[in-house]
Design an enzyme around this catalytic site. Structure first.
Site, PDB file in Angstrom:
ATOM      1  N   ARG A   1       0.817  -1.214   0.000  1.00 45.02           N
ATOM      2  CA  ARG A   1       0.000   0.000   0.000  1.00 45.02           C
ATOM      3  C   ARG A   1       0.853   1.268   0.000  1.00 45.02           C
ATOM      4  O   ARG A   1       0.433   2.293  -0.551  1.00 45.02           O
ATOM      5  CB  ARG A   1      -0.936  -0.006   1.213  1.00 45.02           C
ATOM      6  CG  ARG A   1      -1.979   1.124   1.214  1.00 45.02           C
ATOM      7  CD  ARG A   1      -2.981   0.943   2.351  1.00 45.02           C
ATOM      8  NE  ARG A   1      -4.076   1.899   2.280  1.00 45.02           N
ATOM      9  CZ  ARG A   1      -4.201   2.969   3.059  1.00 45.02           C
ATOM     10  NH1 ARG A   1      -3.282   3.224   3.983  1.00 45.02           N
ATOM     11  NH2 ARG A   1      -5.237   3.783   2.926  1.00 45.02           N
TER      12      ARG A   1
ATOM     13  N   ILE B   1      -7.251   7.956  -0.864  1.00 49.11           N
ATOM     14  CA  ILE B   1      -7.233   6.504  -0.858  1.00 49.11           C
ATOM     15  C   ILE B   1      -7.944   6.070   0.417  1.00 49.11           C
ATOM     16  O   ILE B   1      -7.673   6.594   1.500  1.00 49.11           O
ATOM     17  CB  ILE B   1      -5.788   5.968  -0.923  1.00 49.11           C
ATOM     18  CG1 ILE B   1      -5.774   4.439  -0.912  1.00 49.11           C
ATOM     19  CG2 ILE B   1      -4.918   6.529   0.178  1.00 49.11           C
ATOM     20  CD1 ILE B   1      -4.372   3.852  -1.114  1.00 49.11           C
ATOM     21  N   SER B   2      -8.892   5.158   0.302  1.00 50.70           N
ATOM     22  CA  SER B   2      -9.696   4.732   1.445  1.00 50.70           C
ATOM     23  C   SER B   2      -8.852   3.993   2.478  1.00 50.70           C
ATOM     24  O   SER B   2      -7.798   3.428   2.166  1.00 50.70           O
ATOM     25  CB  SER B   2     -10.836   3.818   0.993  1.00 50.70           C
ATOM     26  OG  SER B   2     -11.733   4.497   0.157  1.00 50.70           O
ATOM     27  N   GLN B   3      -9.328   3.985   3.702  1.00 56.51           N
ATOM     28  CA  GLN B   3      -8.647   3.237   4.748  1.00 56.51           C
ATOM     29  C   GLN B   3      -8.635   1.754   4.392  1.00 56.51           C
ATOM     30  O   GLN B   3      -9.533   1.260   3.691  1.00 56.51           O
ATOM     31  CB  GLN B   3      -9.324   3.460   6.088  1.00 56.51           C
ATOM     32  CG  GLN B   3     -10.775   3.014   6.143  1.00 56.51           C
ATOM     33  CD  GLN B   3     -11.376   3.175   7.523  1.00 56.51           C
ATOM     34  OE1 GLN B   3     -11.099   2.392   8.426  1.00 56.51           O
ATOM     35  NE2 GLN B   3     -12.189   4.202   7.702  1.00 56.51           N
TER      36      GLN B   3
END
Length: 226
Positions: A44, A70-72
């Site tokens: 990530r 960017i999402s968790q």
């Protein structure tokens, strides 16, 4: 839960990914082993801004290029799990962003087609996929609310932005037995929906909880002027 360590690269951030998986996924309601393994594999930190890399494995959304986010990790895993992917599935993603979600999906399904309206994000995502050797991901610049007619139908469709309604084009491009996961609601808060298309073309809708995503801009989404 058994993690396939032989599939994991040897970069120095592996321990951080293991921590992320154990505390943010396995410690909650993420049980799909393919999703867990994929999030252990995909680095990530290579999908966020350089000055945000130290926070890459924290349970938080992060700013990326073009003013997007960017999402968790948990939300990425939740949406991937909701797709109920099989190894031979063809997947459409609407909203490529940094490419992280598509990368996660690419380690599970056969092929990923992802659409991004921001040129800079699409080009950066392509570079990241190439650098990571993810050859089963194809990126297109365009209006994701209209789908990707030439590649339809899709076994699964993932939308990573919140729309006022589910775009009809995406429903039309969903295969019989397919699953569509999308945030729907206003620009502040949405509910995460999973829609399944039955053999009679009936749509079965399930609410997976409250989420907050950037607006889904496009012909069948929000207008940029709204």
């Amino acid at each position: 839960m058994t993690i396939d360590y032989y599939k994991v690269d040897s970069d120095v951030r592996l321990a951080e990914r293991e921590w992320m998986v154990q505390t943010q996924l396995i410690g909650r309601d993420i049980t799909d082993e393919a999703v867990i393994n994929s999030m252990l594999i995909v680095p990530r930190h290579k999908y966020v801004l350089e000055d945000k890399q130290e926070y890459a494995y924290y349970g938080t959304a992060l700013e990326i290029e073009a003013g997007q986010t960017i999402s968790q990790p948990y939300i990425v895993a939740l949406m991937a799990q909701a797709l109920e992917l099989k190894a031979n599935d063809k997947v459409l993603e609407v909203g490529t962003g940094s490419g992280y979600s598509a990368a996660v999906l690419s380690r599970i399904a056969l092929c990923i087609y992802t659409i991004e309206r921001h040129d800079v994000l699409a080009h950066l995502a392509k570079e990241r996929f190439q650098n990571q050797g993810y050859e089963n991901v194809e990126v297109r610049i365009g209006d994701g609310t209209l789908g990707w007619t030439e590649k339809a139908p899709f076994d699964a469709i993932l939308v990573t932005a919140g729309g006022p309604v589910i775009p009809e084009s995406l429903i039309d491009q969903l295969a019989i037995g397919g699953r569509l996961v999308i945030p729907v609601g206003d620009k502040g808060d949405q509910k995460l929906l999973r829609v399944k298309k039955t053999v009679t073309r009936e749509l079965i809708e399930e609410n997976l909880g409250s989420v907050r995503f950037v607006p889904l801009i496009g012909t069948e989404g929000w207008s940029e002027l709204n």
